[in-house]
Scaffold this motif. Structure first.
Motif, PDB file in Angstrom:
ATOM      1  N   UNK A  37      19.231  74.671  58.633  1.00 55.51           N
ATOM      2  CA  UNK A  37      17.808  74.600  58.996  1.00 55.51           C
ATOM      3  C   UNK A  37      17.490  75.413  60.244  1.00 55.51           C
ATOM      4  N   UNK A  38      16.369  76.112  60.190  1.00 59.51           N
ATOM      5  CA  UNK A  38      15.839  76.849  61.333  1.00 59.51           C
ATOM      6  C   UNK A  38      14.339  76.603  61.366  1.00 59.51           C
ATOM      7  N   UNK A  39      13.856  75.912  62.402  1.00 56.41           N
ATOM      8  CA  UNK A  39      12.452  75.529  62.485  1.00 56.41           C
ATOM      9  C   UNK A  39      11.994  74.786  61.233  1.00 56.41           C
ATOM     10  N   UNK A  40      12.897  73.994  60.658  1.00 56.58           N
ATOM     11  CA  UNK A  40      12.554  73.190  59.496  1.00 56.58           C
ATOM     12  C   UNK A  40      12.619  73.924  58.170  1.00 56.58           C
ATOM     13  N   UNK A  41      12.983  75.196  58.199  1.00 54.76           N
ATOM     14  CA  UNK A  41      13.086  75.998  56.985  1.00 54.76           C
ATOM     15  C   UNK A  41      14.522  76.479  56.804  1.00 54.76           C
ATOM     16  N   UNK A  42      14.949  76.747  55.559  1.00 56.47           N
ATOM     17  CA  UNK A  42      16.332  77.178  55.356  1.00 56.47           C
ATOM     18  C   UNK A  42      16.584  78.595  55.875  1.00 56.47           C
ATOM     19  N   UNK A  43      17.609  78.732  56.669  1.00 53.50           N
ATOM     20  CA  UNK A  43      18.093  80.033  57.131  1.00 53.50           C
ATOM     21  C   UNK A  43      19.337  80.355  56.323  1.00 53.50           C
ATOM     22  N   UNK A  44      19.340  81.480  55.638  1.00 53.48           N
ATOM     23  CA  UNK A  44      20.478  81.876  54.806  1.00 53.48           C
ATOM     24  C   UNK A  44      21.477  82.671  55.633  1.00 53.48           C
ATOM     25  N   UNK A  45      22.740  82.326  55.490  1.00 62.26           N
ATOM     26  CA  UNK A  45      23.797  83.013  56.229  1.00 62.26           C
ATOM     27  C   UNK A  45      24.436  84.079  55.350  1.00 62.26           C
ATOM     28  N   UNK A  46      24.631  85.234  55.946  1.00 61.13           N
ATOM     29  CA  UNK A  46      25.301  86.344  55.263  1.00 61.13           C
ATOM     30  C   UNK A  46      26.494  86.791  56.095  1.00 61.13           C
ATOM     31  N   UNK A  47      27.591  87.099  55.440  1.00 54.07           N
ATOM     32  CA  UNK A  47      28.776  87.582  56.128  1.00 54.07           C
ATOM     33  C   UNK A  47      28.923  89.079  55.905  1.00 54.07           C
ATOM     34  N   UNK A  48      29.273  89.778  56.964  1.00 54.16           N
ATOM     35  CA  UNK A  48      29.458  91.221  56.847  1.00 54.16           C
ATOM     36  C   UNK A  48      30.565  91.666  57.786  1.00 54.16           C
ATOM     37  N   UNK A  49      31.218  92.797  57.466  1.00 55.01           N
ATOM     38  CA  UNK A  49      32.278  93.301  58.339  1.00 55.01           C
ATOM     39  C   UNK A  49      31.722  93.680  59.712  1.00 55.01           C
ATOM     40  N   UNK A  50      32.594  93.693  60.699  1.00 59.28           N
ATOM     41  CA  UNK A  50      32.175  94.110  62.029  1.00 59.28           C
ATOM     42  C   UNK A  50      32.143  92.958  63.004  1.00 59.28           C
ATOM     43  N   UNK A  54      29.070  92.482  65.143  1.00 62.88           N
ATOM     44  CA  UNK A  54      27.707  92.206  65.562  1.00 62.88           C
ATOM     45  C   UNK A  54      27.009  91.166  64.702  1.00 62.88           C
ATOM     46  N   UNK A  55      25.994  90.509  65.286  1.00 64.14           N
ATOM     47  CA  UNK A  55      25.161  89.525  64.591  1.00 64.14           C
ATOM     48  C   UNK A  55      23.755  90.080  64.487  1.00 64.14           C
ATOM     49  N   UNK A  56      23.123  89.923  63.324  1.00 66.94           N
ATOM     50  CA  UNK A  56      21.791  90.506  63.146  1.00 66.94           C
ATOM     51  C   UNK A  56      20.896  89.583  62.338  1.00 66.94           C
ATOM     52  N   UNK A  57      19.647  89.397  62.833  1.00 71.67           N
ATOM     53  CA  UNK A  57      18.614  88.671  62.103  1.00 71.67           C
ATOM     54  C   UNK A  57      17.881  89.641  61.191  1.00 71.67           C
ATOM     55  N   UNK A  58      17.495  89.163  60.003  1.00 74.40           N
ATOM     56  CA  UNK A  58      16.717  90.023  59.110  1.00 74.40           C
ATOM     57  C   UNK A  58      15.925  89.148  58.140  1.00 74.40           C
ATOM     58  N   UNK A  59      14.998  89.770  57.434  1.00 73.55           N
ATOM     59  CA  UNK A  59      14.215  89.089  56.403  1.00 73.55           C
ATOM     60  C   UNK A  59      14.877  89.319  55.055  1.00 73.55           C
ATOM     61  N   UNK A  91      17.240  85.497  57.256  1.00 72.31           N
ATOM     62  CA  UNK A  91      18.680  85.543  57.059  1.00 72.31           C
ATOM     63  C   UNK A  91      19.347  85.908  58.383  1.00 72.31           C
ATOM     64  N   UNK A  92      20.567  85.455  58.534  1.00 74.59           N
ATOM     65  CA  UNK A  92      21.358  85.799  59.710  1.00 74.59           C
ATOM     66  C   UNK A  92      22.678  86.373  59.241  1.00 74.59           C
ATOM     67  N   UNK A  93      22.917  87.624  59.602  1.00 69.16           N
ATOM     68  CA  UNK A  93      24.171  88.276  59.250  1.00 69.16           C
ATOM     69  C   UNK A  93      25.202  87.984  60.329  1.00 69.16           C
ATOM     70  N   UNK A  94      26.324  87.417  59.904  1.00 70.36           N
ATOM     71  CA  UNK A  94      27.383  87.034  60.832  1.00 70.36           C
ATOM     72  C   UNK A  94      28.607  87.917  60.620  1.00 70.36           C
ATOM     73  N   UNK A 132      31.576  80.920  62.938  1.00 68.37           N
ATOM     74  CA  UNK A 132      30.949  79.678  63.388  1.00 68.37           C
ATOM     75  C   UNK A 132      30.484  79.808  64.834  1.00 68.37           C
ATOM     76  N   UNK A 133      31.320  80.412  65.664  1.00 68.21           N
ATOM     77  CA  UNK A 133      30.926  80.627  67.052  1.00 68.21           C
ATOM     78  C   UNK A 133      29.771  81.612  67.128  1.00 68.21           C
ATOM     79  N   UNK A 134      29.808  82.651  66.288  1.00 67.69           N
ATOM     80  CA  UNK A 134      28.709  83.630  66.276  1.00 67.69           C
ATOM     81  C   UNK A 134      27.404  82.957  65.857  1.00 67.69           C
ATOM     82  N   UNK A 135      27.478  82.027  64.895  1.00 64.57           N
ATOM     83  CA  UNK A 135      26.288  81.300  64.460  1.00 64.57           C
ATOM     84  C   UNK A 135      25.727  80.464  65.603  1.00 64.57           C
TER      85      UNK A 135
END
Length: 260
Positions: A95-108, A110-115, A122-125, A132-135
């Motif tokens: 949950x993020x502000x009461x709405x579902x935030x989808x987690x995406x895994x990617x190489x590298x 860095x962490x990046x927010x996107x639509x 979505x949050x790319x981890x 988990x720490x990056x999240x």
């Protein structure tokens, strides 16, 4: 009483069994440099926190004085559906502000927010570091920025300068306010709908005028957040639905005490 955890700085945690109305209750007794007593029930079970040198008899008297509450809370916790521990995986949601935030895994790294394609956030981890720490870090950074704006807004309504703001991982409080150190807000408020976050913010900002829970204090809260009674109840219910993020402390609603 058997030892569970050795001294951690000046804090010590011990397992203890206490009998309340004929029921044996297992709890963790935590002694630390704190000044007050606190009793809580969360996904880890029952816990009581007391000042470092408090005699055991005094601890037990405190627990017994809230015995019915404790038994009721433990029963409710046992009957409630288990809250799963969040496992960071491709496509998992949090949950993020009461709405579902989808987690995406990617190489590298860095962490990046996107639509996402569905319009949701979505949050790319990164997979090169502990995801988990990056999240947790990404959510905390987002929380601090959001909370700062809301504290400024409510301070403006009272004609006050915004105090310093820090994040908290407290086990028993959503927020706190001190005339010396400013306001602290639990970072996991970021999971809740903005209207509930605003209630906690308004509550703590009101303490800048009234460092108590007197009728004068609640009058200030009502000026800032007229529907505070409903929000307070909704906050307690919402807290019970939050996912457990590994070993991250939880500001669980099943505790004895108010927001601060």
């Amino acid at each position: 009483m058997s030892r569970v955890q050795a001294l951690r700085g000046k804090a010590q945690e011990l397992a203890h069994t206490i009998v309340i109305d004929g029921t044996a209750v297992e709890l963790v007794l935590r002694r630390s440099a704190r000044r007050s007593f606190a009793l809580q029930v969360d996904h880890r079970g029952a816990r009581v926190a007391v000042p470092l040198r408090t005699p055991l008899g005094e601890v037990e008297r405190f627990v017994h004085s809230h015995g019915r509450w404790l038994l009721d809370r433990l029963q409710a916790r046992a009957a409630a559906p288990a809250v799963p521990v969040l496992k960071v995986a491709e496509g998992a949601t949090v949950p993020l502000f009461g709405q579902p935030l989808t987690l995406r895994l990617r190489p590298g790294r860095g962490t990046r927010w996107r639509t996402g394609a569905d319009g949701g956030e979505e949050l790319q981890l990164p997979t090169a570091v502990d995801p988990l720490r990056a999240l947790s870090r990404a959510l905390q950074a987002r929380a601090l920025a959001w909370f700062q704006g809301r504290v400024e807004e409510y301070c403006h309504r009272l004609g006050l300068e915004p105090p310093p703001l820090r994040l908290s991982s407290a086990r028993t409080r959503w927020g706190s306010c001190s005339s010396r150190s400013g306001i602290r807000l639990h970072w996991r408020l970021i999971h809740l709908p903005p209207v509930l976050i605003d209630y906690v913010v308004a509550h703590e900002v009101a303490h800048l005028l009234e460092m108590n829970h007197s009728p004068r204090f609640w009058a200030v809260v009502e000026r800032l957040y007229p529907d505070w009674r409903a929000a307070r109840g909704a906050l307690r219910k919402a807290a019970a639905t939050l996912p457990v993020i590994a070993s991250a402390p939880s500001a669980d609603s099943g505790r004895f005490g108010a927001e601060d």
